[in-house]
Design an enzyme around this catalytic site. Structure first.
Site, PDB file in Angstrom:
ATOM      1  N   LYS A 189      41.897  52.805 -33.241  1.00  0.00           N
ATOM      2  CA  LYS A 189      42.048  51.362 -33.470  1.00  0.00           C
ATOM      3  C   LYS A 189      42.653  51.163 -34.849  1.00  0.00           C
ATOM      4  CE  LYS A 189      38.621  49.029 -30.637  1.00  0.00           C
ATOM      5  NZ  LYS A 189      37.552  48.011 -30.662  1.00  0.00           N
ATOM      6  N   ARG A 203      59.111  51.997 -34.630  1.00  0.00           N
ATOM      7  CA  ARG A 203      58.417  52.032 -33.327  1.00  0.00           C
ATOM      8  C   ARG A 203      57.550  53.276 -33.138  1.00  0.00           C
ATOM      9  NH1 ARG A 203      63.625  50.370 -31.477  1.00  0.00           N
ATOM     10  NH2 ARG A 203      63.724  48.102 -31.384  1.00  0.00           N
ATOM     11  N   ARG A 224      33.949  51.203 -23.855  1.00  0.00           N
ATOM     12  CA  ARG A 224      34.166  51.315 -25.298  1.00  0.00           C
ATOM     13  C   ARG A 224      33.614  50.126 -26.061  1.00  0.00           C
ATOM     14  NH1 ARG A 224      39.449  53.383 -28.725  1.00  0.00           N
ATOM     15  NH2 ARG A 224      38.630  52.752 -30.743  1.00  0.00           N
ATOM     16  N   HIS A 247      32.145  45.504 -44.705  1.00  0.00           N
ATOM     17  CA  HIS A 247      32.076  45.490 -43.242  1.00  0.00           C
ATOM     18  C   HIS A 247      30.741  46.045 -42.751  1.00  0.00           C
ATOM     19  CE1 HIS A 247      33.266  45.907 -39.066  1.00  0.00           C
ATOM     20  NE2 HIS A 247      33.045  47.207 -39.111  1.00  0.00           N
ATOM     21  N   GLU A 282      39.548  50.269 -24.459  1.00  0.00           N
ATOM     22  CA  GLU A 282      38.476  49.281 -24.414  1.00  0.00           C
ATOM     23  C   GLU A 282      38.587  48.336 -23.237  1.00  0.00           C
ATOM     24  OE1 GLU A 282      37.359  47.833 -28.291  1.00  0.00           O
ATOM     25  OE2 GLU A 282      36.426  46.066 -27.402  1.00  0.00           O
ATOM     26  N   LYS A 307      31.029  58.904 -30.864  1.00  0.00           N
ATOM     27  CA  LYS A 307      32.154  57.986 -30.783  1.00  0.00           C
ATOM     28  C   LYS A 307      33.305  58.597 -29.981  1.00  0.00           C
ATOM     29  CE  LYS A 307      35.125  54.705 -32.886  1.00  0.00           C
ATOM     30  NZ  LYS A 307      35.574  53.924 -34.023  1.00  0.00           N
ATOM     31  N   ASN A 354      31.004  48.020 -30.237  1.00  0.00           N
ATOM     32  CA  ASN A 354      31.005  46.763 -30.984  1.00  0.00           C
ATOM     33  C   ASN A 354      29.602  46.194 -31.170  1.00  0.00           C
ATOM     34  OD1 ASN A 354      33.810  46.559 -31.432  1.00  0.00           O
ATOM     35  ND2 ASN A 354      34.096  45.935 -29.304  1.00  0.00           N
ATOM     36  N   GLU A 404      26.970  52.189 -39.299  1.00  0.00           N
ATOM     37  CA  GLU A 404      27.603  52.668 -38.065  1.00  0.00           C
ATOM     38  C   GLU A 404      26.840  53.866 -37.484  1.00  0.00           C
ATOM     39  OE1 GLU A 404      30.080  51.043 -36.610  1.00  0.00           O
ATOM     40  OE2 GLU A 404      30.730  49.733 -38.244  1.00  0.00           O
ATOM     41  N   HIS A 411      31.445  40.210 -37.390  1.00  0.00           N
ATOM     42  CA  HIS A 411      32.758  39.626 -37.686  1.00  0.00           C
ATOM     43  C   HIS A 411      32.624  38.157 -38.091  1.00  0.00           C
ATOM     44  CE1 HIS A 411      35.029  42.849 -35.131  1.00  0.00           C
ATOM     45  NE2 HIS A 411      34.642  43.302 -36.303  1.00  0.00           N
ATOM     46  N   HIS A 459      28.823  43.887 -33.967  1.00  0.00           N
ATOM     47  CA  HIS A 459      30.100  43.522 -34.565  1.00  0.00           C
ATOM     48  C   HIS A 459      30.538  42.081 -34.247  1.00  0.00           C
ATOM     49  CE1 HIS A 459      30.261  47.699 -35.557  1.00  0.00           C
ATOM     50  NE2 HIS A 459      31.469  47.608 -36.084  1.00  0.00           N
TER      51      HIS A 459
END
Lengths: 364, 364
Positions: free
Chosen positions: A146, A124, A244, A268, A240, A230, A248, A188, A255, A251
């Site tokens: 992330k 955890r 935020r 990517h 987000e 960033k 993306n 990026e 994706h 993206h």
């Protein structure tokens, strides 16, 4: 050594940037050691990075009395799945690592995302450190917390927001980076200019030859500026819920490209390159972006060595993949658009402008 | 309807306790609906609970305009693994659930732990609601935000601290609970008295016949008091950096019993029952607990219908299983001991007192 602070209250951390950090014992003592409180340190890396950078790091940590557990995964986005995440847990449990273990991610974005998620879930939550070795992970995934893995039905669908204790960026690691991966990182960097800083976009555009030639001053400048942009966005909206999402940009389409072609076919950053072109086309069709700006963007993306033409997966395949995209709300598909260069806006789009944009992917 | 607040700052939530809550539309509107903001609600339950309680909940949610995604898992601790967690993700993605979905855990501790962990990881975190239907989950796992799954090398090794939006405890669901599972719940109730409240321990001891006969006033009293005790401990130490570990009284031995026999052979509460006896024996050997108190504890655990004799796995097997226990620090194995009834203390133990205690498991 330069530093950038990521301000997230009790989860704040420092990003150290410098050339040769991994060989510099003073720098490691100052930047890395305070985050390794327990006796055991697990280094997660991959088969490409391990022969280059694992051994000096292990030697240093053993010299200061740590027990090091190396966990070496295969290299590539296609291994960012549960089966390979499980190998990290196996390695930690087989070596009786307790909650006092520190995990170090030594590698690119896949290693960083998987190691961070493993650290978030192991017992955890245990501390972790990012040592990104690709341009993309240095300017992107190492900032913001992330973490996660892919699911057969979608990229990064399973994960956590989990911040590292510290990030060490050794710009010397870029000397061993393949040109294709350097270009992926530039995607990026271009994005950061497009969504937040038109002067930075122009500077990156004009400095592209030096960046691709690995000029170390130029690289240090873009890493620092991209990390600052960033970090500022993430500090304003860690989980987000709003702002935020502008990170993306490119993206949602990207994706869909990755999912449609199969993860790992394009890098990517390559998918984001072609995805930014589609997002710019969509912004132009909605009259937010001039044709001149659209062409500037396409030229800069091409100059970075990135694809500007998205693959022809079929319009319906794009729509299906974007329907499960995590930025999809209950009403329509949410896109990040450009309201001119340097200004991002978030808007749900469907209908003809979207279909027209996707039609540009149907090259015959 | 009674309520207990769990005070965790921005993660605070309310526990509602009452008989017949699941059939009471006013109660559901007040307690459940505010946590279902999106259009879709996924209910995760198992093959035992679904025929009893799923249908009225689905009917209510559909009547108020929600789209319900039921996800039904097999029943048992042995299914608390990645493969079955994956089924939750599959169900959510196949039904195009976005970040606006709410997950409802309808079932016992296994369903609650898995659903909570799925909610923590799905798209990096979506809201979830606990509707615990066993005594154990009502007094224990529904409070405090510990979620997770088992690993072949250890119980609950992979997980997250993740708080629900709200908890609904319908005491009427205990009427369908097998006697063995009722006893398993009584184990945690006895534990709450032992670690924090000697009067409560005495009251539970004296009220044992009524509790086992499902007297609803007696049950409502213990659920409320146990939830209060656990909520107070969790509020003081959400992420188990110190005090919260006292809730693991009996669990270090208990986890070794579960792992050694194979998960699912004994119920978790049964392993905790026998584990609490071992922890009390260890406390006695270290001169913290009188022989009279030790015998009182053994008698109460027996009166609850729980095993008081731990299985003879072999001393080394116990030590091996406890070495990977998540409460094991870098130095020795950490145990929760009793410094008299109602007072817990945390102490690392090894050597003869531990070996003598484990020797009591070797019945011939």
């Amino acid at each position: 050594m330069q530093t950038v602070m990521v301000n997230l209250g009790e989860r704040s951390y420092t990003i150290h940037i410098g050339s040769g950090l991994l060989q510099n014992h003073n720098a490691l003592q100052q930047a890395l050691l305070p985050s390794c409180a327990g006796k055991k340190v697990a280094i997660v890396t991959n088969t490409t990075v391990a022969p280059l950078y694992l051994s000096p790091l292990v030697s240093y940590l053993e010299a200061v009395g740590k027990t090091v557990v190396p966990i070496i995964l295969p290299d590539g986005e296609s291994y960012k799945d549960w089966g390979h995440l499980q190998r990290i847990f196996d390695g930690l449990l087989e070596n009786h690592c307790s909650r006092q273990v520190t995990l170090i991610a030594l590698g690119g974005g896949v290693i960083g995302d998987m190691t961070g998620f493993a650290a978030a879930c192991y017992m955890r939550g245990v501390p972790f450190v990012q040592i990104p070795t690709t341009l993309l992970s240095q300017v992107d995934s190492s900032v913001g917390g992330k973490t996660g893995i892919n699911h057969p039905l979608g990229k990064n669908m399973i994960g956590a927001f989990y911040q590292p204790q510290v990030v060490l960026i050794d710009t010397a690691t870029l000397k061993t980076l393949p040109a294709r991966e350097l270009s992926a990182g530039l995607a990026e960097i271009i994005k950061h200019g497009l969504i937040a800083d038109p002067e930075y976009f122009n500077w990156v555009t004009n400095t592209m030859p030096q960046l691709r030639a690995l000029d170390s001053d130029a690289l240090a400048t873009v890493i620092r500026r991209s990390v600052e942009i960033k970090a500022a966005v993430v500090a304003a909206d860690e989980r987000e819920s709003g702002l935020r999402a502008i990170l993306n940009f490119g993206h949602t389409f990207g994706h869909a490209i990755e999912a449609g072609m199969g993860y790992g076919t394009w890098l990517h950053g390559e998918a984001v390159g072609a995805g930014m072109v589609l997002a710019a086309v969509l912004s132009h069709r909605l009259n937010y972006l001039s044709e001149e700006n659209l062409n500037q963007i396409i030229n800069t993306i091409a100059a970075a060595g990135l694809p500007t033409q998205a693959p022809s997966l079929g319009v319906q395949a794009y729509l299906d993949h974007m329907a499960v995209d995590k930025k999809a709300g209950d009403h329509g598909i949410q896109f990040i658009l450009l309201d001119g260069i340097g200004r991002a806006k978030i808007q749900a789009v469907d209908g003809q402008p979207l279909l027209d944009t996707l039609a540009t992917t149907n090259k015959q």
